[in-house]
Scaffold this motif. Structure first.
Motif, PDB file in Angstrom:
ATOM      1  N   GLY A  90       0.104   9.270 -12.433  1.00 24.85           N
ATOM      2  CA  GLY A  90      -0.897   9.749 -11.487  1.00 24.85           C
ATOM      3  C   GLY A  90      -0.247  10.507 -10.335  1.00 24.85           C
ATOM      4  N   THR A 121      -0.835  14.443  -9.160  1.00 25.08           N
ATOM      5  CA  THR A 121      -1.197  14.750  -7.775  1.00 25.08           C
ATOM      6  C   THR A 121      -0.215  15.723  -7.137  1.00 25.08           C
ATOM      7  N   ARG A 162      -9.217   4.258  -3.418  1.00 22.37           N
ATOM      8  CA  ARG A 162      -8.417   5.281  -4.094  1.00 22.37           C
ATOM      9  C   ARG A 162      -8.535   6.592  -3.329  1.00 22.37           C
ATOM     10  N   GLN A 188       0.808  -1.216   0.000  1.00 24.44           N
ATOM     11  CA  GLN A 188       0.000   0.000   0.000  1.00 24.44           C
ATOM     12  C   GLN A 188       0.850   1.278   0.000  1.00 24.44           C
ATOM     13  N   GLY A 194       1.643   4.199 -13.099  1.00 31.04           N
ATOM     14  CA  GLY A 194       1.257   4.702 -11.781  1.00 31.04           C
ATOM     15  C   GLY A 194       1.960   5.997 -11.411  1.00 31.04           C
ATOM     16  N   HIS A 241      -0.448  10.950   2.229  1.00 25.84           N
ATOM     17  CA  HIS A 241      -0.573   9.519   1.921  1.00 25.84           C
ATOM     18  C   HIS A 241      -0.692   8.704   3.199  1.00 25.84           C
ATOM     19  N   HIS A 283      -4.091   9.086   4.724  1.00 27.52           N
ATOM     20  CA  HIS A 283      -5.064   8.254   4.014  1.00 27.52           C
ATOM     21  C   HIS A 283      -4.969   6.799   4.469  1.00 27.52           C
ATOM     22  N   ASP A 337      -8.907  10.388  -2.121  1.00 27.91           N
ATOM     23  CA  ASP A 337      -9.271  11.746  -2.499  1.00 27.91           C
ATOM     24  C   ASP A 337      -8.180  12.624  -1.896  1.00 27.91           C
ATOM     25  N   TRP A 338      -7.279  13.128  -2.730  1.00 31.65           N
ATOM     26  CA  TRP A 338      -6.085  13.780  -2.216  1.00 31.65           C
ATOM     27  C   TRP A 338      -6.385  15.082  -1.502  1.00 31.65           C
ATOM     28  N   ARG A 385       3.301   4.239  -1.198  1.00 30.82           N
ATOM     29  CA  ARG A 385       3.660   5.012  -2.387  1.00 30.82           C
ATOM     30  C   ARG A 385       4.644   6.080  -1.941  1.00 30.82           C
TER      31      ARG A 385
END
Length: 372
Positions: free
Chosen positions: A275, A279, A324, A135, A272, A312, A315, A326-327, A137
């Protein structure tokens, strides 16, 4: 994921402790608060607690240990990743490399040699290394591509790969994912010497030893030898939908013996990072720097990436990473959980501004607060 919040709080406290004065601690909080508004416009003039000139001095002039800040963030990342329980075979660490442009207009006298036109885009060109494991990133690091007659993006990417600590690479099977800019024989060979696997894009006219090119192949996953490469590789492809709606065939090379469908699956995983680029720019303002010194720009990029990590982690703490993100919401939650005063000060400032209006309607609002 229950330990994430305490570790994130410890990181924020640790970063503040690195600042040489209380004044600079307040400036750090103010800047992180701006980035964590998550609206993509963390400009110093929007700050409610510090003046724009104070934040500019913090970024461009004051002596605080930028490299120690980076080390502290990386150490927190390693602690989180390596502390996760593992069952079964050694997991895969996806190391994604790509180049993105922080587009800029205007003159930048102090670092004009870094603002260049590349691929018809003018700005600062960053080679970014982005880690994906489970999970997690993580934007691990970046290098600035300086243009012709300087180290290529592929060479800069290799330097970033070498910067990964052994405590991380020994725990995982490392798979380097990159596009055609990193598909040279030299890059692939060096990755193999590092005992990692590479899965990179190749152009359709890439030659084989028998004189054919990859566009003439019809079977996914077959083993072949590229011209100038001393060891066999495996090839597959997938169809990429362009912005105009048309499909474009993209070829992918793997130094690891994998089925064609598996190579195709991993080849798509490289996207990836795109994206992430959207962001980090449009939510965390990576491209909005206006500093006139190279140090100021470097610090801006570091703090923007740090804010992304904090969002991150927030989240993951709240959602467990299943959905996914919502930043905008993730950034706001990180602000409230990790820098609560920065979340409250704009509200208090707005109440103070509207106090005369409230008095005209018989409301007397008293809020005891002071700017940092």
């Amino acid at each position: 994921m229950s330990a994430i919040l305490p570790q994130a709080q410890a990181l924020v406290s640790g970063l503040q402790a690195l600042m040489p004065s209380v004044y600079q601690q307040d400036s750090l909080q103010a800047l992180l608060g701006l980035f964590l508004e998550g609206q993509g416009s963390p400009l110093p003039e929007h700050c409610k607690t510090k003046s724009a000139s104070a934040l500019s001095r913090f970024l461009n002039e004051y002596k605080w240990p930028t490299r120690q800040v980076i080390r502290a963030v990386r150490q927190a990342v390693l602690q989180q990743i390596l502390s996760q329980p593992r069952v079964g075979r050694r997991p895969t660490l996806q190391v994604i490399l790509d180049l993105t442009t922080v587009e800029k207009v205007g003159k930048f006298k102090e670092f004009k040699h870094l603002i260049r036109v590349y691929n018809r885009k003018r700005g600062l060109h960053l080679v970014m290394l982005y880690l994906v494991v489970g999970q997690w990133r993580v934007p691990w690091g970046f290098r600035i591509y300086r243009g012709k007659d300087t180290p290529s993006p592929a060479k800069l990417g290799l330097r970033l790969v070498k910067s990964l600590p052994k405590t991380l690479t020994q725990q995982f099977e490392v798979l380097i994912l990159a596009d055609t800019a990193f598909g040279s024989n030299a890059f692939i060979t060096r990755v193999r010497k590092l005992k990692h696997h590479a899965l990179v894009g190749v152009p359709c006219d890439r030659r084989l030893e028998d004189g054919r090119n990859v566009a003439q192949l019809h079977k996914r996953g077959q083993q072949l030898r590229l011209l100038g490469l001393k060891f066999p590789v495996h090839l597959s492809w997938y169809y990429f939908k362009r912005s105009d709606g048309k499909l474009e065939k993209r070829y992918v090379l793997s130094t690891k013996a994998l089925k064609g469908s598996t190579i195709t699956w991993w080849g798509r995983r490289r996207w990836g990072i795109e994206g992430f680029f959207k962001t980090i720019k449009h939510r965390f303002g990576l491209h909005r720097f206006g500093q006139q010194t190279l140090l100021g720009v470097y610090r801006w990029l570091v703090l923007s990436l740090t804010a992304y990590l904090l969002a991150h982690w927030a989240h993951l703490h709240l959602e467990g990473g299943g959905a996914r993100p919502d930043w905008g919401e993730a950034a706001q939650k990180a602000l409230e959980l990790l820098l609560p005063l920065m979340a409250l000060f704009p509200l208090l400032a707005e109440i103070q501004r509207l106090r005369p209006l409230a008095k005209r309607y018989g409301l007397d609002i008293n809020v005891d607060w002071c700017k940092m």
